[in-house]
Scaffold this motif. Structure first.
Motif, PDB file in Angstrom:
ATOM      1  N   PRO A   1       1.092  -1.198  -0.213  1.00  0.00           N
ATOM      2  CA  PRO A   1      -0.245   0.093   0.038  1.00  0.00           C
ATOM      3  C   PRO A   1       0.688   1.354  -0.191  1.00  0.00           C
ATOM      4  CG  PRO A   1      -0.011  -1.347   2.620  1.00  0.00           C
ATOM      5  CD  PRO A   1       0.546  -2.334   1.183  1.00  0.00           C
ATOM      6  N   VAL A   2       1.955   1.303   0.285  1.00  0.00           N
ATOM      7  CA  VAL A   2       2.829   2.719   0.240  1.00  0.00           C
ATOM      8  C   VAL A   2       3.359   2.433  -1.097  1.00  0.00           C
ATOM      9  CG1 VAL A   2       4.554   3.292   1.761  1.00  0.00           C
ATOM     10  CG2 VAL A   2       3.377   2.053   3.029  1.00  0.00           C
ATOM     11  N   ALA A   3       3.882   1.830  -0.969  1.00  0.00           N
ATOM     12  CA  ALA A   3       4.661   1.879  -2.590  1.00  0.00           C
ATOM     13  C   ALA A   3       2.994   2.460  -3.327  1.00  0.00           C
ATOM     14  CB  ALA A   3       4.988   0.584  -3.399  1.00  0.00           C
ATOM     15  N   ALA A   4       2.276   1.795  -3.932  1.00  0.00           N
ATOM     16  CA  ALA A   4       0.985   2.276  -4.849  1.00  0.00           C
ATOM     17  C   ALA A   4       0.380   3.664  -4.363  1.00  0.00           C
ATOM     18  CB  ALA A   4      -0.643   1.474  -3.741  1.00  0.00           C
ATOM     19  N   GLY A   5       0.312   4.542  -3.178  1.00  0.00           N
ATOM     20  CA  GLY A   5       1.126   5.986  -2.286  1.00  0.00           C
ATOM     21  C   GLY A   5       1.844   6.254  -2.903  1.00  0.00           C
ATOM     22  N   LEU A   6       3.149   6.255  -2.972  1.00  0.00           N
ATOM     23  CA  LEU A   6       4.225   6.853  -3.939  1.00  0.00           C
ATOM     24  C   LEU A   6       3.877   6.468  -5.092  1.00  0.00           C
ATOM     25  CD1 LEU A   6       6.889   4.039  -2.423  1.00  0.00           C
ATOM     26  CD2 LEU A   6       6.514   6.862  -1.915  1.00  0.00           C
ATOM     27  N   ASP A   7       2.845   5.597  -6.074  1.00  0.00           N
ATOM     28  CA  ASP A   7       2.296   5.971  -7.534  1.00  0.00           C
ATOM     29  C   ASP A   7       1.622   7.677  -7.087  1.00  0.00           C
ATOM     30  OD1 ASP A   7       2.186   5.515 -10.315  1.00  0.00           O
ATOM     31  OD2 ASP A   7       0.482   4.699 -10.056  1.00  0.00           O
ATOM     32  N   PHE A   8       0.371   7.329  -6.252  1.00  0.00           N
ATOM     33  CA  PHE A   8      -0.373   8.527  -6.598  1.00  0.00           C
ATOM     34  C   PHE A   8       0.255   9.934  -6.176  1.00  0.00           C
ATOM     35  CE2 PHE A   8      -3.629  10.396  -3.569  1.00  0.00           C
ATOM     36  CZ  PHE A   8      -4.556  10.962  -4.213  1.00  0.00           C
ATOM     37  N   GLU A   9       1.141   9.407  -5.505  1.00  0.00           N
ATOM     38  CA  GLU A   9       1.569  11.156  -4.719  1.00  0.00           C
ATOM     39  C   GLU A   9       1.771  11.502  -6.255  1.00  0.00           C
ATOM     40  OE1 GLU A   9       4.438  12.583  -0.925  1.00  0.00           O
ATOM     41  OE2 GLU A   9       5.315  11.155  -3.089  1.00  0.00           O
ATOM     42  N   GLN A  10       2.622  11.262  -7.041  1.00  0.00           N
ATOM     43  CA  GLN A  10       3.116  11.908  -8.653  1.00  0.00           C
ATOM     44  C   GLN A  10       1.739  12.683  -9.117  1.00  0.00           C
ATOM     45  OE1 GLN A  10       5.819  11.608  -8.623  1.00  0.00           O
ATOM     46  NE2 GLN A  10       5.560   9.867  -7.038  1.00  0.00           N
ATOM     47  N   THR A  11       0.931  12.818  -8.115  1.00  0.00           N
ATOM     48  CA  THR A  11      -0.576  13.209  -8.992  1.00  0.00           C
ATOM     49  C   THR A  11      -0.346  14.795  -8.164  1.00  0.00           C
ATOM     50  OG1 THR A  11      -2.488  11.957  -8.195  1.00  0.00           O
ATOM     51  CG2 THR A  11      -1.185  10.846 -10.525  1.00  0.00           C
ATOM     52  N   LEU A  12      -0.263  14.826  -6.875  1.00  0.00           N
ATOM     53  CA  LEU A  12      -1.095  15.516  -5.784  1.00  0.00           C
ATOM     54  C   LEU A  12      -0.034  17.174  -6.111  1.00  0.00           C
ATOM     55  CD1 LEU A  12      -1.268  13.260  -2.593  1.00  0.00           C
ATOM     56  CD2 LEU A  12      -3.071  14.237  -3.732  1.00  0.00           C
ATOM     57  N   THR A  13      -1.238  17.947  -5.977  1.00  0.00           N
ATOM     58  CA  THR A  13      -0.603  19.131  -6.318  1.00  0.00           C
ATOM     59  C   THR A  13      -0.366  20.299  -4.454  1.00  0.00           C
ATOM     60  OG1 THR A  13      -2.236  20.103  -6.928  1.00  0.00           O
ATOM     61  CG2 THR A  13      -1.283  19.090  -8.760  1.00  0.00           C
ATOM     62  N   GLU A  14      -1.202  19.299  -4.459  1.00  0.00           N
ATOM     63  CA  GLU A  14      -1.070  19.680  -2.271  1.00  0.00           C
ATOM     64  C   GLU A  14      -0.445  18.734  -1.453  1.00  0.00           C
ATOM     65  OE1 GLU A  14      -4.522  21.866  -0.941  1.00  0.00           O
ATOM     66  OE2 GLU A  14      -5.458  20.982  -2.370  1.00  0.00           O
ATOM     67  N   ASP A  15      -0.418  18.756  -0.366  1.00  0.00           N
ATOM     68  CA  ASP A  15      -0.294  17.780   0.608  1.00  0.00           C
ATOM     69  C   ASP A  15      -2.041  17.209   1.477  1.00  0.00           C
ATOM     70  OD1 ASP A  15       2.788  18.703   0.816  1.00  0.00           O
ATOM     71  OD2 ASP A  15       2.575  19.164   2.323  1.00  0.00           O
ATOM     72  N   LYS A  16      -1.950  16.194   1.799  1.00  0.00           N
ATOM     73  CA  LYS A  16      -3.747  15.448   1.918  1.00  0.00           C
ATOM     74  C   LYS A  16      -2.710  14.003   2.359  1.00  0.00           C
ATOM     75  CE  LYS A  16      -5.793  17.432  -0.763  1.00  0.00           C
ATOM     76  NZ  LYS A  16      -7.581  18.033  -0.933  1.00  0.00           N
ATOM     77  N   THR A  17      -3.919  13.126   3.690  1.00  0.00           N
ATOM     78  CA  THR A  17      -3.223  12.397   4.524  1.00  0.00           C
ATOM     79  C   THR A  17      -4.676  11.808   3.459  1.00  0.00           C
ATOM     80  OG1 THR A  17      -3.389  13.698   6.594  1.00  0.00           O
ATOM     81  CG2 THR A  17      -4.519  11.722   6.868  1.00  0.00           C
ATOM     82  N   VAL A  18      -4.053  10.424   3.128  1.00  0.00           N
ATOM     83  CA  VAL A  18      -4.175   9.567   1.954  1.00  0.00           C
ATOM     84  C   VAL A  18      -4.527   8.288   2.820  1.00  0.00           C
ATOM     85  CG1 VAL A  18      -4.134   8.760   0.300  1.00  0.00           C
ATOM     86  CG2 VAL A  18      -3.527  11.102   0.094  1.00  0.00           C
ATOM     87  N   LEU A  19      -6.016   7.532   2.444  1.00  0.00           N
ATOM     88  CA  LEU A  19      -6.178   6.308   3.348  1.00  0.00           C
ATOM     89  C   LEU A  19      -6.126   5.522   1.803  1.00  0.00           C
ATOM     90  CD1 LEU A  19      -7.148   4.093   4.755  1.00  0.00           C
ATOM     91  CD2 LEU A  19      -9.370   4.708   4.576  1.00  0.00           C
ATOM     92  N   ILE A  20      -5.128   5.147   2.166  1.00  0.00           N
ATOM     93  CA  ILE A  20      -4.883   3.664   0.615  1.00  0.00           C
ATOM     94  C   ILE A  20      -5.608   2.375   1.167  1.00  0.00           C
ATOM     95  CG2 ILE A  20      -3.230   2.871  -0.653  1.00  0.00           C
ATOM     96  CD1 ILE A  20      -0.852   5.051   0.633  1.00  0.00           C
ATOM     97  N   VAL A  21      -6.563   1.700  -0.003  1.00  0.00           N
ATOM     98  CA  VAL A  21      -7.116   0.717   0.535  1.00  0.00           C
ATOM     99  C   VAL A  21      -6.169  -0.096  -1.051  1.00  0.00           C
ATOM    100  CG1 VAL A  21      -8.985  -0.788   0.561  1.00  0.00           C
ATOM    101  CG2 VAL A  21      -8.992   1.442   1.706  1.00  0.00           C
ATOM    102  N   ASP A  22      -5.481  -1.207  -0.377  1.00  0.00           N
ATOM    103  CA  ASP A  22      -5.025  -1.773  -2.148  1.00  0.00           C
ATOM    104  C   ASP A  22      -5.454  -3.428  -1.585  1.00  0.00           C
ATOM    105  OD1 ASP A  22      -3.169  -3.621  -3.362  1.00  0.00           O
ATOM    106  OD2 ASP A  22      -1.539  -3.233  -2.541  1.00  0.00           O
ATOM    107  N   ILE A  23      -6.147  -4.229  -2.358  1.00  0.00           N
ATOM    108  CA  ILE A  23      -7.717  -5.261  -2.614  1.00  0.00           C
ATOM    109  C   ILE A  23      -7.093  -5.836  -3.477  1.00  0.00           C
ATOM    110  CG2 ILE A  23      -9.732  -6.774  -2.681  1.00  0.00           C
ATOM    111  CD1 ILE A  23     -11.006  -3.400  -1.899  1.00  0.00           C
ATOM    112  N   GLY A  24      -5.577  -6.685  -3.532  1.00  0.00           N
ATOM    113  CA  GLY A  24      -4.601  -7.545  -3.781  1.00  0.00           C
ATOM    114  C   GLY A  24      -5.793  -8.957  -4.290  1.00  0.00           C
ATOM    115  N   GLY A  25      -4.966  -9.738  -5.198  1.00  0.00           N
ATOM    116  CA  GLY A  25      -5.273 -11.372  -4.953  1.00  0.00           C
ATOM    117  C   GLY A  25      -5.918 -12.228  -4.388  1.00  0.00           C
TER     118      GLY A  25
END
Length: 450
Positions: free
Chosen positions: A194-218
């Protein structure tokens, strides 16, 4: 050269950074995702293939003994292990479907890496399976890059098993580490998925956010509450920004199993009764489809279980249904049945109803399943996912500004709707459901090795 490596329960993928952009590499034909599956003539052929075809050396004395035993067995059974003996991904599934009784097929070995109580030889067998899959992926990635890959960041769930167990997590990481070293990686790091998924999503943010990452894998669902945004991107140590983690062994495979149990197994006798009015043993209908449970699979497909199935056939009021269960046993059709459940789940992400062809169990057998049927079938795993989300929020002591969902099962409108009900008025966004973890791992690999 470095890659981010998502060794997933359902699919595997790898990526690198080129021109400051993530690039997913082709692993099976033109596909950048390869199903986490392997097919070989026998279980023993895997160990011999690694050594004889790829020159991969055993990592421990137990692995070496396993190899010698495998070679002896294959010689006794007159099985020649050559370059064509082992297939991976979709090719492995195709070979299994073509002749399920005559091959050794494994899907989602990641599900078993943290299982407690494994004997040393079982740990070594899983290590060989992981090694073979990693070697195939590394070979294909290097072919596209035309470079040797020496460094990798491998994704890992918060917990490999249902409960937070240091021992289970250590066992799984040890297996993955030894496998990675055996295939030629010199530098190996791990990062939470989930941290890795967040690092990818972070590239799209233009301001700081507190993000809940929900990674539903196999195989697992992981939740992380992370502070991220422009001011965090240059922080190589992100520990202070990680507010909470929760994770458990609940994933897309479980949704498939629950759907198959609720909708498919009644056609095989799960709601039938004996002539005395008693219910048939429920374990005989759960164990064959519990493909992420070693004990359940061994209990059902054990040689001695067939006589119990035949007794059920004699006792039941609906022998035509139990006959289908016996056919599943005889022809080892569990993975095929679960594949149909998975495809049905995926189709119901877009369509209100889906027809399922089960004629391989009984001529003309079909079933129509609606989104409502799916919602009812997966209610229990959905409840467990909700608990993980609540746990992450309670640990963090704050609610998120935004929810980022990823993983193949996160596409489900049923799961998205439940998440919105649990956290109303908070924006839910989704990116590349399959590639976000891989892309984030590549970003972290660029930091570690670039």
């Amino acid at each position: 050269m470095f890659i981010g490596f998502d060794y997933g329960t359902a699919n595997c993928s790898v990526a690198t950074i080129q021109n400051n952009q993530t690039k997913l590499l082709k692993l099976e034909g033109d596909n950048t995702f390869i199903p986490s599956a392997l097919c070989a003539p026998t279980r023993e052929a895997v160990s011999e293939y690694l050594f004889r075809i790829w020159g991969v050396q055993p990592s421990t004395d137990i692995n070496e003994r396993l190899l010698h035993t495998a070679i002896s067995y294959n010689r006794e059974e007159d099985i020649d292990v050559d370059a064509e003996s082992m297939t991976f991904g979709q090719a492995a599934l195709n070979m299994y479907i073509e002749d399920p009784e005559e091959v050794y097929y494994v899907k989602s070995p990641k599900s078993f890496l943290g299982v407690s109580g494994l004997r040393d030889v079982q740990v070594s067998l899983f290590e060989d399976l992981v090694t073979a899959m990693m070697k195939n992926i590394k070979n294909n990635a290097e072919q596209e890059l035309q470079q040797d890959i020496t460094s990798t960041v491998i994704g890992r769930p918060i917990n490999f098993q249902g409960a937070a167990s240091d021992e289970a997590n250590a066992q799984a990481i040890s297996i993955l580490s030894r496998a990675a070293m055996r295939v030629g990686f010199k530098n190996i790091e791990f990062q939470f998925e989930p941290v890795a998924a967040g690092l990818d999503f972070e590239q799209t943010l233009t301001e700081d956010k507190t993000v809940l990452i929900v990674d539903i894998g196999g195989g697992t669902t992981d939740c992380s509450m992370i502070q991220m945004g422009p001011s965090w991107r240059e922080h190589h140590d992100r520990t202070k920004g990680i507010l909470s983690h929760s994770g458990s062994r609940i994933g897309g495979n479980d949704l498939d199993i629950y759907l198959a149990h609720r909708q498919f197994m009644p056609l095989l006798g799960s709601q039938s009764r004996t002539h005395k009015g008693l219910e048939l043993p429920m374990t005989q209908f759960w164990n064959p489809i519990a493909i992420n449970n070693i004990v359940a699979q061994l209990d059902f497909f054990g040689f001695g279980n067939r006589k119990h199935l035949m007794q059920m056939l004699n006792d039941t009021q609906e022998p035509e249904k139990v006959a289908r269960l016996i056919k599943l046993y005889d022809e080892k059709l569990s993975y095929k049945l679960l594949r149909d459940a998975e495809q049905t789940k995926i189709a119901l992400s877009e369509y209100a109803e889906q027809a399922v062809d089960l004629s391989y169990l009984d001529e003309g057998l079909t079933l129509n399943i609606s989104q409502q049927c799916l919602a009812e079938a997966i209610a229990k795993p959905q409840e467990n996912i909700n608990k993980l989300i609540k746990e992450a929020i309670v640990q963090a002591g704050t609610t998120p500004d935004i929810i980022y969902v990823t993983g193949g099962s996160a596409r489900s409108p049923i799961l998205r709707s439940a998440l919105q009900q649990q956290l109303p008025n908070i924006e839910i966004v989704g990116g590349n459901y399959f590639g976000s973890v891989t892309a984030g791992l590549a970003h972290w690999a660029n930091y570690c090795f670039g």
